[in-house]
Design an enzyme around this catalytic site. Structure first.
Site, PDB file in Angstrom:
ATOM      1  N   HIS A  92      49.590  45.310  63.448  1.00 18.26           N
ATOM      2  CA  HIS A  92      48.647  45.590  61.769  1.00 18.26           C
ATOM      3  C   HIS A  92      49.289  43.957  61.231  1.00 18.26           C
ATOM      4  O   HIS A  92      50.132  43.745  60.747  1.00 18.26           O
ATOM      5  CB  HIS A  92      49.624  46.647  61.213  1.00 18.26           C
ATOM      6  CG  HIS A  92      48.756  46.645  59.785  1.00 18.26           C
ATOM      7  ND1 HIS A  92      47.639  47.348  59.678  1.00 18.26           N
ATOM      8  CD2 HIS A  92      48.507  45.944  58.572  1.00 18.26           C
ATOM      9  CE1 HIS A  92      46.979  47.504  58.526  1.00 18.26           C
ATOM     10  NE2 HIS A  92      47.753  46.347  57.539  1.00 18.26           N
ATOM     11  N   ASN A 132      35.767  38.853  60.349  1.00 19.15           N
ATOM     12  CA  ASN A 132      35.531  38.898  58.855  1.00 19.15           C
ATOM     13  C   ASN A 132      37.238  39.065  57.439  1.00 19.15           C
ATOM     14  O   ASN A 132      37.962  40.009  57.884  1.00 19.15           O
ATOM     15  CB  ASN A 132      34.831  40.078  58.413  1.00 19.15           C
ATOM     16  CG  ASN A 132      33.536  40.447  58.217  1.00 19.15           C
ATOM     17  OD1 ASN A 132      32.533  39.187  59.284  1.00 19.15           O
ATOM     18  ND2 ASN A 132      33.296  41.378  58.813  1.00 19.15           N
ATOM     19  N   THR A 140      36.281  44.861  55.683  1.00 21.18           N
ATOM     20  CA  THR A 140      36.055  46.375  54.297  1.00 21.18           C
ATOM     21  C   THR A 140      36.993  47.031  54.982  1.00 21.18           C
ATOM     22  O   THR A 140      37.877  47.708  54.501  1.00 21.18           O
ATOM     23  CB  THR A 140      34.724  46.725  55.162  1.00 21.18           C
ATOM     24  OG1 THR A 140      34.677  47.332  56.310  1.00 21.18           O
ATOM     25  CG2 THR A 140      33.805  46.145  54.519  1.00 21.18           C
ATOM     26  N   HIS A 143      42.693  45.634  58.751  1.00 22.09           N
ATOM     27  CA  HIS A 143      43.671  45.324  59.718  1.00 22.09           C
ATOM     28  C   HIS A 143      42.309  44.668  60.658  1.00 22.09           C
ATOM     29  O   HIS A 143      41.542  44.293  60.516  1.00 22.09           O
ATOM     30  CB  HIS A 143      44.142  46.872  60.050  1.00 22.09           C
ATOM     31  CG  HIS A 143      44.341  46.663  61.032  1.00 22.09           C
ATOM     32  ND1 HIS A 143      45.542  47.336  61.925  1.00 22.09           N
ATOM     33  CD2 HIS A 143      44.724  45.834  62.518  1.00 22.09           C
ATOM     34  CE1 HIS A 143      45.661  47.758  63.259  1.00 22.09           C
ATOM     35  NE2 HIS A 143      45.354  46.196  63.540  1.00 22.09           N
ATOM     36  N   HIS A 145      40.717  42.079  62.759  1.00 21.71           N
ATOM     37  CA  HIS A 145      39.729  42.728  64.030  1.00 21.71           C
ATOM     38  C   HIS A 145      38.662  42.115  63.611  1.00 21.71           C
ATOM     39  O   HIS A 145      38.304  41.275  63.275  1.00 21.71           O
ATOM     40  CB  HIS A 145      38.828  44.388  63.751  1.00 21.71           C
ATOM     41  CG  HIS A 145      38.848  44.541  62.337  1.00 21.71           C
ATOM     42  ND1 HIS A 145      38.804  44.277  61.574  1.00 21.71           N
ATOM     43  CD2 HIS A 145      36.871  44.820  62.325  1.00 21.71           C
ATOM     44  CE1 HIS A 145      37.793  44.475  60.037  1.00 21.71           C
ATOM     45  NE2 HIS A 145      36.282  44.746  61.479  1.00 21.71           N
TER      46      HIS A 145
END
Length: 159
Positions: A92, A132, A140, A143, A145
């Site tokens: 994470h 992002n 949004t 974590h 990605h």
């Protein structure tokens, strides 16, 4: 759950009962209400933040595309292109700003996984990888990605 959930109010009452004799009941109820609102707000925020951790752990179903010891990749449930795969590190990390010397090898492994996924899906005409970060980057889920997008000619607008 409702903010006026009786068990939550009862729990708060029990926690603060030693102070009840010295606190006006209106003030106590106001404080209790604020605590409940904050509790529900943060439970929602943390649920979203750990959404990918739950997917990786198998607690939330997904359509797996690729997995190795460092990353888990699955089809996005709201695809923005015919091929829209999310590549998520199993470690994470909140966002791109949180990469550092200790975890930077994860970033390189994500790109290695993207290359393997592109070959696996025969994306011979190319693909785009996007991440992002933060509010202005429209992140949004907190974590890190990466979105692997392909399957058609993508817009050059945000490239």
């Amino acid at each position: 759950k409702s903010v006026t959930d009786v068990s939550s109010v009862t729990s708060i009452t029990l926690i603060f009962s030693p102070f009840l004799s010295s606190i006006d009941s209106t003030i106590f109820l106001t404080i209790s209400f604020i605590v409940l609102i904050l509790f529900y707000y943060f439970s929602i925020v943390f649920h979203i933040a750990f959404l990918f951790c739950k997917i990786i752990a198998g607690e939330i179903p997904s359509t797996k595309v690729y997995e190795d010891e460092y990353v888990y990749a699955f089809n996005d449930i709201n695809p923005q292109a015919p091929v829209h795969v999310l590549i998520v590190p199993k470690t994470h990390i909140d966002s791109a700003k949180d990469f550092n010397e200790e975890n930077s090898e994860i970033a390189s492994h994500i790109f290695l996984a993207a290359s393997k996924i592109a070959k696996q899906l025969n994306l011979n005409d190319g693909f785009r990888i996007v991440t992002n970060s933060g509010e202005f980057g429209c992140q949004t889920v907190h974590h890190i990605h990466f979105h692997l997008l392909s399957g058609r000619q993508l817009s050059a607008e945000m490239a």
